[in-house]
Design a protein around this motif. Sequence first.
Motif, short mmCIF file in Angstrom:
data_model
loop_
_atom_site.label_atom_id
_atom_site.label_comp_id
_atom_site.label_asym_id
_atom_site.label_seq_id
_atom_site.Cartn_x
_atom_site.Cartn_y
_atom_site.Cartn_z
N LEU A 51 -11.85 -4.42 2.75
CA LEU A 51 -12.67 -5.51 2.21
C LEU A 51 -12.60 -5.53 0.68
O LEU A 51 -12.44 -6.60 0.06
CB LEU A 51 -14.12 -5.35 2.65
CG LEU A 51 -15.13 -6.36 2.08
CD1 LEU A 51 -14.76 -7.78 2.48
CD2 LEU A 51 -16.55 -6.01 2.53
N ILE A 52 -12.68 -4.36 0.06
CA ILE A 52 -12.61 -4.26 -1.40
C ILE A 52 -11.28 -4.83 -1.91
O ILE A 52 -11.23 -5.62 -2.87
CB ILE A 52 -12.78 -2.80 -1.87
CG1 ILE A 52 -14.21 -2.32 -1.59
CG2 ILE A 52 -12.42 -2.65 -3.34
CD1 ILE A 52 -15.26 -3.05 -2.38
N MET A 53 -10.17 -4.46 -1.24
CA MET A 53 -8.86 -4.90 -1.72
C MET A 53 -8.62 -6.38 -1.45
O MET A 53 -7.92 -7.05 -2.22
CB MET A 53 -7.76 -4.07 -1.06
CG MET A 53 -7.57 -2.69 -1.71
SD MET A 53 -7.50 -2.74 -3.53
CE MET A 53 -6.15 -3.88 -3.81
N LEU A 54 -9.21 -6.93 -0.40
CA LEU A 54 -9.12 -8.37 -0.18
C LEU A 54 -9.81 -9.13 -1.31
O LEU A 54 -9.29 -10.13 -1.82
CB LEU A 54 -9.74 -8.74 1.17
CG LEU A 54 -8.95 -8.37 2.43
CD1 LEU A 54 -9.78 -8.67 3.68
CD2 LEU A 54 -7.63 -9.13 2.48
N ALA B 265 -14.47 4.33 9.51
CA ALA B 265 -15.07 3.05 9.13
C ALA B 265 -14.86 2.76 7.66
O ALA B 265 -14.86 1.59 7.24
CB ALA B 265 -16.57 3.08 9.44
N TRP B 266 -14.65 3.80 6.84
CA TRP B 266 -14.43 3.59 5.41
C TRP B 266 -13.15 2.82 5.15
O TRP B 266 -13.02 2.17 4.11
CB TRP B 266 -14.41 4.91 4.67
CG TRP B 266 -15.76 5.57 4.60
CD1 TRP B 266 -16.15 6.71 5.24
CD2 TRP B 266 -16.90 5.12 3.86
NE1 TRP B 266 -17.46 7.01 4.95
CE2 TRP B 266 -17.95 6.04 4.10
CE3 TRP B 266 -17.15 4.03 3.03
CZ2 TRP B 266 -19.21 5.90 3.54
CZ3 TRP B 266 -18.41 3.88 2.46
CH2 TRP B 266 -19.42 4.81 2.71
N THR B 267 -12.19 2.87 6.07
CA THR B 267 -10.95 2.10 5.90
C THR B 267 -11.25 0.61 5.87
O THR B 267 -10.65 -0.15 5.10
CB THR B 267 -9.96 2.43 7.04
OG1 THR B 267 -9.59 3.81 6.95
CG2 THR B 267 -8.69 1.57 6.93
N ASP C 134 -0.22 -7.55 4.16
CA ASP C 134 0.13 -6.31 4.85
C ASP C 134 -1.13 -5.47 5.06
O ASP C 134 -1.30 -4.40 4.47
CB ASP C 134 1.17 -5.54 4.05
CG ASP C 134 1.68 -4.31 4.79
OD1 ASP C 134 1.46 -4.22 6.01
OD2 ASP C 134 2.29 -3.43 4.14
N ILE C 135 -2.01 -5.99 5.89
CA ILE C 135 -3.32 -5.37 6.08
C ILE C 135 -3.23 -4.00 6.75
O ILE C 135 -3.96 -3.07 6.41
CB ILE C 135 -4.24 -6.32 6.89
CG1 ILE C 135 -4.66 -7.49 6.00
CG2 ILE C 135 -5.47 -5.59 7.40
CD1 ILE C 135 -5.51 -8.53 6.70
#
Length: 358
Positions: free
Chosen positions: A107-110, A100-102, A128-129
Amino acid sequence: MDAIFDLIKEVFTPVLDMGGPVIMLIILTVLALLFGVKFSKALEGGIKLAIALTGIGAIIGMLNTAFSASLAKFVENTGIQLSITDVGWAPLATITWGSAWTLYFLLIMLIVNIVMLAMKKTDTLDVDIFDIWHLSITGLLIKWYADNNGVSQGVSLFIATAAIVLVGVLKIINSDLMKPTFDDLLNAPSSSPMTSTHMNYMMNPVIMVLDKIFEKFFPGLDKYDFDAAKLNKKIGFWGSKFFIGFILGIVIGIMGTPHPIAGVEDADKWRLVIRGWLSLGLTAGVSLELFSLIGSWFIAAVEPLSQGITNVATKRLQGRKFNIGLDWPFIAGRAEIWACANVLAPIMLIEAVLLSKV
């Protein structure tokens, strides 16, 4: 917090289980719609991108199947015993996406990407999700190490997040810097939005330093041009993609054959051995040609989105240009990639053998 992650995972898991091509089909289609592209054109681009990714995966699978047997035979013939097997990226990606941490790191990188775009620190929108797992595995390992060495949960998450953001910002900036190079390699106009945020290209600064060193101390290397397209113009089919692949396939086939060839005593057995070599050569040759063909599909796939972005940028953003960060295969049409890969495969095997003796 765990309950929130469990809910997010439950919602997104069915989509993630569909695989990279389907995820990119959905993302590219939705993204094109957001930029005002007609549904039919948006869907067309999404399907083309998914087909291109599927095609690249199929060819890589074919190459792995064909060449792994020959390389395994090489190990068997030489009596080398290596106890650890590199199973490739796929199992690691599967394991990483199972955490789930992925989704948290995604979300952080978005958010980071949107902030960078708003602050004009980048012109690249990273779509490139699927390959967020590259960053996520780094964060997971950092968090695991910190959690198991007396660091509190909150601090370990902060450290992992900081590392993810640092590397993520660098890879997005790198995609901006690499954009002209990608245009040159693809013979694409500067208006093309395609670039890549793939972590592989983070090696480019190191390669550029090495290139400068080679120019300084080994200037003679620049006399040799290994550009497949230029070679093809100079020497015809001898420099073509299919011929390069054909020869490399035969060489790998020979590597997997005993020397002297045990048990090959008559013409029939010799014919079988030679047929195996030629079969590998033909497999490699057709693969390089197909890589080039499929590479052109990526350009067609992003055309609708490119036009939509251009229209929005012209009307609302004073003509600002945006790049689209794709997965690495959009550059797979270059034969040099696969020629180098085929050459490096036996070299890496030799390295593994030598390191096992250290």
